[in-house]
Design a protein around this motif. Sequence first.
Motif, PDB file in Angstrom:
ATOM      1  N   ILE A 202       5.145  16.359   5.665  1.00  0.00           N
ATOM      2  CA  ILE A 202       4.165  15.199   5.682  1.00  0.00           C
ATOM      3  C   ILE A 202       4.803  14.086   5.258  1.00  0.00           C
ATOM      4  CG2 ILE A 202       3.535  15.734   3.053  1.00  0.00           C
ATOM      5  CD1 ILE A 202       0.492  15.337   3.819  1.00  0.00           C
ATOM      6  N   ASN A 203       5.970  13.830   4.644  1.00  0.00           N
ATOM      7  CA  ASN A 203       6.411  12.933   4.257  1.00  0.00           C
ATOM      8  C   ASN A 203       7.262  12.129   5.536  1.00  0.00           C
ATOM      9  OD1 ASN A 203       5.561  12.924   1.794  1.00  0.00           O
ATOM     10  ND2 ASN A 203       7.392  13.823   1.129  1.00  0.00           N
ATOM     11  N   ASP A 204       7.741  13.223   6.451  1.00  0.00           N
ATOM     12  CA  ASP A 204       8.385  12.767   7.603  1.00  0.00           C
ATOM     13  C   ASP A 204       7.226  12.227   8.803  1.00  0.00           C
ATOM     14  OD1 ASP A 204      10.737  13.574   6.833  1.00  0.00           O
ATOM     15  OD2 ASP A 204      10.806  15.596   8.029  1.00  0.00           O
ATOM     16  N   ILE A 205       6.098  12.667   8.586  1.00  0.00           N
ATOM     17  CA  ILE A 205       5.121  12.088   9.585  1.00  0.00           C
ATOM     18  C   ILE A 205       4.766  10.894   8.879  1.00  0.00           C
ATOM     19  CG2 ILE A 205       2.633  12.329  10.101  1.00  0.00           C
ATOM     20  CD1 ILE A 205       3.152  15.411   9.835  1.00  0.00           C
TER      21      ILE A 205
ATOM     22  N   ARG B 200      12.414   6.059   2.482  1.00  0.00           N
ATOM     23  CA  ARG B 200      12.856   7.364   2.321  1.00  0.00           C
ATOM     24  C   ARG B 200      13.411   7.788   0.857  1.00  0.00           C
ATOM     25  NH1 ARG B 200      15.710   9.956   6.106  1.00  0.00           N
ATOM     26  NH2 ARG B 200      15.859   7.982   7.476  1.00  0.00           N
ATOM     27  N   GLN B 201      14.008   6.791   0.109  1.00  0.00           N
ATOM     28  CA  GLN B 201      14.261   7.174  -1.226  1.00  0.00           C
ATOM     29  C   GLN B 201      12.873   7.287  -2.087  1.00  0.00           C
ATOM     30  OE1 GLN B 201      16.411   3.943  -3.099  1.00  0.00           O
ATOM     31  NE2 GLN B 201      15.785   4.523  -5.174  1.00  0.00           N
ATOM     32  N   SER B 202      11.860   6.710  -1.811  1.00  0.00           N
ATOM     33  CA  SER B 202      10.716   6.729  -2.478  1.00  0.00           C
ATOM     34  C   SER B 202       9.898   8.200  -2.371  1.00  0.00           C
ATOM     35  CB  SER B 202       9.519   5.866  -2.341  1.00  0.00           C
ATOM     36  OG  SER B 202      10.285   4.580  -2.782  1.00  0.00           O
ATOM     37  N   ARG B 203      10.135   8.929  -1.122  1.00  0.00           N
ATOM     38  CA  ARG B 203       9.543   9.960  -0.985  1.00  0.00           C
ATOM     39  C   ARG B 203      10.169  10.961  -1.465  1.00  0.00           C
ATOM     40  NH1 ARG B 203      11.391   9.277   4.969  1.00  0.00           N
ATOM     41  NH2 ARG B 203      11.255  11.729   5.066  1.00  0.00           N
TER      42      ARG B 203
ATOM     43  N   GLU C 219      14.544   2.383   7.100  1.00  0.00           N
ATOM     44  CA  GLU C 219      13.320   2.298   6.542  1.00  0.00           C
ATOM     45  C   GLU C 219      13.263   1.301   5.321  1.00  0.00           C
ATOM     46  OE1 GLU C 219      13.043   6.384   5.851  1.00  0.00           O
ATOM     47  OE2 GLU C 219      11.694   6.995   7.276  1.00  0.00           O
ATOM     48  N   ARG C 220      13.990   0.564   5.146  1.00  0.00           N
ATOM     49  CA  ARG C 220      14.396  -0.372   3.958  1.00  0.00           C
ATOM     50  C   ARG C 220      13.492  -1.751   4.538  1.00  0.00           C
ATOM     51  NH1 ARG C 220      16.222  -0.468  -0.937  1.00  0.00           N
ATOM     52  NH2 ARG C 220      17.466   1.454  -0.407  1.00  0.00           N
ATOM     53  N   ILE C 221      12.543  -2.170   3.489  1.00  0.00           N
ATOM     54  CA  ILE C 221      11.779  -3.257   4.233  1.00  0.00           C
ATOM     55  C   ILE C 221      11.547  -3.896   2.608  1.00  0.00           C
ATOM     56  CG2 ILE C 221       9.755  -4.548   4.891  1.00  0.00           C
ATOM     57  CD1 ILE C 221       9.388  -1.372   6.161  1.00  0.00           C
TER      58      ILE C 221
ATOM     59  N   GLY D   9       0.612  -0.978   0.204  1.00  0.00           N
ATOM     60  CA  GLY D   9       0.088   0.094   0.018  1.00  0.00           C
ATOM     61  C   GLY D   9       0.611   1.230   0.057  1.00  0.00           C
ATOM     62  N   VAL D  10       1.891   1.335   0.871  1.00  0.00           N
ATOM     63  CA  VAL D  10       2.508   2.451   0.970  1.00  0.00           C
ATOM     64  C   VAL D  10       3.578   2.722  -0.406  1.00  0.00           C
ATOM     65  CG1 VAL D  10       4.905   3.347   2.009  1.00  0.00           C
ATOM     66  CG2 VAL D  10       3.175   2.223   3.429  1.00  0.00           C
TER      67      VAL D  10
END
Length: 265
Positions: A139-142, A181-184, A173-175, A107-108
Motif C-alpha cells: 500500500i505504501n508503494d502504491i 521512502r524514509q517516512s513510510r 522521492e525527496r522533496i 498533506g503527505v
Amino acid sequence: MAVGNAENIDEVVDGLAGIVRDAVRDGDRAGYFAALYRQVTVEVRTAIHEGRFDDGARMDRFDTLFGNRYFEAYDAWRRDRSGPRCWRTAFGLLDDDTVIVQHLVLGVNAHINLDLALAAARTSPGADIRSLRRDFLLINDILAGVVLKVEDAVGAVSPLLSLLDAVGARTDERILDFSVRQSREEAWHNAVLLAGQNEEERAATLERLDVRAEVLARLIARPGGLVRPALQLIRGTESDDVPAVIAHLDGAMEREHGAAARQSP
C-alpha cells in the motif's frame, strides 16, 4: 460541509471525490492534496479487487481507517480550526504563498507521519501487526507511485518546478527535505510500537508523532538555503486558476493509465 466517517473503501473514495468537487467549486487549495489522495485510494481499491494483497478485506478496513483519519482532521479544521497539530499547520497554509508541491507534501507528511501508523495498528493490533507487513509495504508503494505521478503533473501548471532539482530539493522521492521512502519505513516501526501499547501509551506516542510531523511541516513550508528564493520564483509562474489546477492533478493517474493502454500491443 462535514465529510463524516466512511464504512468502507468505496465510501472513502466517494468522500474524497466530494472534497475535490467542493474544492473545484470554491477554488479551495485543500483540493490539491485531496486530488492526490483520491487517486491513491482508487489505486488501492483496484489492487484489492485484483487480489494483489494477502488479505483484501483487511486492506479495505485499513484504508477505511486511514481515510477516516484524514476526514476527521479535515472536518475538525473546517469546524473550528482544531485537529492534530501537523494537519492544522498544513490546512493553515492553504491561503499562504506556498507553492503547489508544498501543499501536496504537507498533506503527505501529516498523513504518513501521523495517521498511517495508527491506522495499521488499529487494523492489526498486538502480535497480528507482523502479518500486515507485506500488505503495508504494498500500500505504501502504491502511495509513493501516485505521489510521483502527481508531482510530474504539477510541472504542467508550475513551469519552474525544475528549479527545485537545481537546488537539490527534489531528487527521487525527496522533496523539500521530506523523504516519502524514509517516512513510510518509520511509519511501519511506529505501527509495530502502537500495536503493542495500551491506550495511555498510545496517546503519548501519537502526541510525539504529531509534534514531530508539525516540525517537519514547518520545515516544508519555510525551507532555508537556496530553496526559499527558488520557491518564490516558482510561485510567481504557477497557475492561479485553483479549480483548473485541482482538476489537472485529479486526472494524473487516469492520464497515466490511458497512456499505458495506448502503448500496449
